[in-house]
Design a protein around this motif. Structure first.
Motif, mmCIF file in Angstrom:
data_model
loop_
_atom_site.group_PDB
_atom_site.id
_atom_site.type_symbol
_atom_site.label_atom_id
_atom_site.label_comp_id
_atom_site.label_asym_id
_atom_site.label_seq_id
_atom_site.Cartn_x
_atom_site.Cartn_y
_atom_site.Cartn_z
ATOM 1 N N PRO A 21 0.792 -1.238 0.000
ATOM 2 C CA PRO A 21 0.000 0.000 0.000
ATOM 3 C C PRO A 21 0.823 1.285 0.000
ATOM 4 C CG PRO A 21 -0.902 -1.569 1.573
ATOM 5 C CD PRO A 21 0.393 -2.145 1.078
ATOM 6 N N GLU A 22 2.015 1.257 0.598
ATOM 7 C CA GLU A 22 2.802 2.485 0.668
ATOM 8 C C GLU A 22 3.777 2.663 -0.501
ATOM 9 O OE1 GLU A 22 4.232 -0.831 2.812
ATOM 10 O OE2 GLU A 22 2.539 0.296 3.508
ATOM 11 N N LYS A 23 3.820 1.689 -1.405
ATOM 12 C CA LYS A 23 4.733 1.758 -2.558
ATOM 13 C C LYS A 23 3.986 2.251 -3.798
ATOM 14 C CE LYS A 23 8.263 -0.453 -0.620
ATOM 15 N NZ LYS A 23 9.651 -0.532 -0.762
ATOM 16 N N ASP A 24 4.757 2.736 -4.778
ATOM 17 C CA ASP A 24 4.196 3.165 -6.055
ATOM 18 C C ASP A 24 3.872 1.932 -6.906
ATOM 19 O OD1 ASP A 24 3.290 4.983 -7.894
ATOM 20 O OD2 ASP A 24 5.274 5.575 -8.606
ATOM 21 N N VAL A 25 3.108 2.139 -7.967
ATOM 22 C CA VAL A 25 2.750 1.030 -8.868
ATOM 23 C C VAL A 25 4.006 0.458 -9.520
ATOM 24 C CG1 VAL A 25 0.412 1.846 -9.326
ATOM 25 C CG2 VAL A 25 2.290 2.605 -10.803
ATOM 26 N N PHE A 26 3.931 -0.816 -9.918
ATOM 27 C CA PHE A 26 5.060 -1.461 -10.592
ATOM 28 C C PHE A 26 5.396 -0.715 -11.886
ATOM 29 C CE2 PHE A 26 3.507 -5.136 -8.115
ATOM 30 C CZ PHE A 26 4.695 -5.551 -7.540
ATOM 31 N N VAL A 27 4.389 -0.508 -12.732
ATOM 32 C CA VAL A 27 4.568 0.210 -13.996
ATOM 33 C C VAL A 27 3.316 1.038 -14.273
ATOM 34 C CG1 VAL A 27 6.178 -1.426 -15.065
ATOM 35 C CG2 VAL A 27 3.738 -1.749 -15.369
ATOM 36 N N LYS A 28 3.506 2.100 -15.050
ATOM 37 C CA LYS A 28 2.393 2.962 -15.454
ATOM 38 C C LYS A 28 2.178 2.813 -16.947
ATOM 39 C CE LYS A 28 3.825 6.329 -12.051
ATOM 40 N NZ LYS A 28 4.979 7.142 -11.904
ATOM 41 N N GLU A 29 1.000 3.229 -17.403
ATOM 42 C CA GLU A 29 0.752 3.267 -18.833
ATOM 43 C C GLU A 29 1.780 4.181 -19.477
ATOM 44 O OE1 GLU A 29 -2.961 4.258 -17.654
ATOM 45 O OE2 GLU A 29 -3.910 2.368 -18.168
ATOM 46 N N GLY A 30 2.351 3.729 -20.573
ATOM 47 C CA GLY A 30 3.380 4.486 -21.261
ATOM 48 C C GLY A 30 4.794 4.071 -20.879
ATOM 49 N N HIS A 56 9.274 -7.474 -24.665
ATOM 50 C CA HIS A 56 9.712 -6.085 -24.541
ATOM 51 C C HIS A 56 8.660 -5.212 -25.199
ATOM 52 C CE1 HIS A 56 13.587 -7.422 -23.201
ATOM 53 N NE2 HIS A 56 13.876 -8.003 -24.337
ATOM 54 N N GLY A 57 8.370 -4.046 -24.626
ATOM 55 C CA GLY A 57 7.415 -3.147 -25.246
ATOM 56 C C GLY A 57 6.981 -2.029 -24.311
ATOM 57 N N ILE A 58 5.904 -1.376 -24.708
ATOM 58 C CA ILE A 58 5.338 -0.253 -23.955
ATOM 59 C C ILE A 58 3.969 -0.663 -23.428
ATOM 60 C CG2 ILE A 58 4.568 2.162 -24.094
ATOM 61 C CD1 ILE A 58 7.529 1.944 -24.667
ATOM 62 N N ILE A 59 3.715 -0.398 -22.138
ATOM 63 C CA ILE A 59 2.392 -0.661 -21.570
ATOM 64 C C ILE A 59 1.423 0.374 -22.147
ATOM 65 C CG2 ILE A 59 0.974 -0.683 -19.472
ATOM 66 C CD1 ILE A 59 2.830 -3.056 -19.528
ATOM 67 N N GLU A 60 0.452 -0.091 -22.913
ATOM 68 C CA GLU A 60 -0.531 0.827 -23.504
ATOM 69 C C GLU A 60 -1.661 1.138 -22.538
ATOM 70 O OE1 GLU A 60 -2.086 0.267 -27.324
ATOM 71 O OE2 GLU A 60 -0.117 0.470 -28.253
ATOM 72 N N SER A 61 -2.190 0.093 -21.897
ATOM 73 C CA SER A 61 -3.302 0.312 -20.970
ATOM 74 C C SER A 61 -3.445 -0.874 -20.031
ATOM 75 C CB SER A 61 -4.612 0.519 -21.738
ATOM 76 O OG SER A 61 -4.937 -0.646 -22.471
ATOM 77 N N PHE A 62 -4.062 -0.599 -18.891
ATOM 78 C CA PHE A 62 -4.437 -1.654 -17.954
ATOM 79 C C PHE A 62 -5.926 -1.912 -18.124
ATOM 80 C CE2 PHE A 62 -0.421 -0.715 -15.971
ATOM 81 C CZ PHE A 62 -0.024 -1.953 -15.488
ATOM 82 N N LEU A 63 -6.298 -3.178 -18.200
ATOM 83 C CA LEU A 63 -7.695 -3.565 -18.349
ATOM 84 C C LEU A 63 -8.297 -3.989 -17.015
ATOM 85 C CD1 LEU A 63 -7.232 -5.617 -21.636
ATOM 86 C CD2 LEU A 63 -7.873 -3.216 -21.394
ATOM 87 N N ALA A 64 -7.453 -4.213 -16.023
ATOM 88 C CA ALA A 64 -7.906 -4.564 -14.673
ATOM 89 C C ALA A 64 -7.499 -3.433 -13.735
ATOM 90 C CB ALA A 64 -7.274 -5.874 -14.216
#
Length: 82
Positions: A21-30, A56-64
């Motif tokens: 809960p106190e940590k940032d997200v693993f990865v963000k969109e983009g 390898h790539g870019i996270i476009e969006s999270f669906l969950a």
């Protein structure tokens, strides 16, 4: 040309985008990810399973959403591969 691929939940449970809960997200969109990078966790009966990028790539969006119940095989995120 890039290809879009889904990152799937391996097991059913509660999806988490951050390690605690106190940590940032693993990865963000983009964000760029490498094969094997953790993009989230699924909790099943107090056990946590890492959801990893397979390409390898870019996270476009999270669906969950964070803390959403997910099923095994459910699409968690979309990655744009190179």
């Amino acid at each position: 040309m890039s290809e879009k691929k889904a990152i799937l939940a391996a097991v059913p449970g509660v999806f988490y985008r951050r390690p605690s809960p106190e940590k940032d997200v693993f990865v963000k969109e983009g964000d760029e990810v490498k094969s094997g990078d953790t993009v989230g966790l699924v909790e099943v009966m107090k056990n946590f399973y890492e959801i990893k990028a397979e390409d390898h790539g870019i996270i476009e969006s999270f669906l969950a959403e964070h803390e959403q119940l997910v099923d095994a095989g459910q699409e968690i995120a979309i990655i744009s591969t190179k």
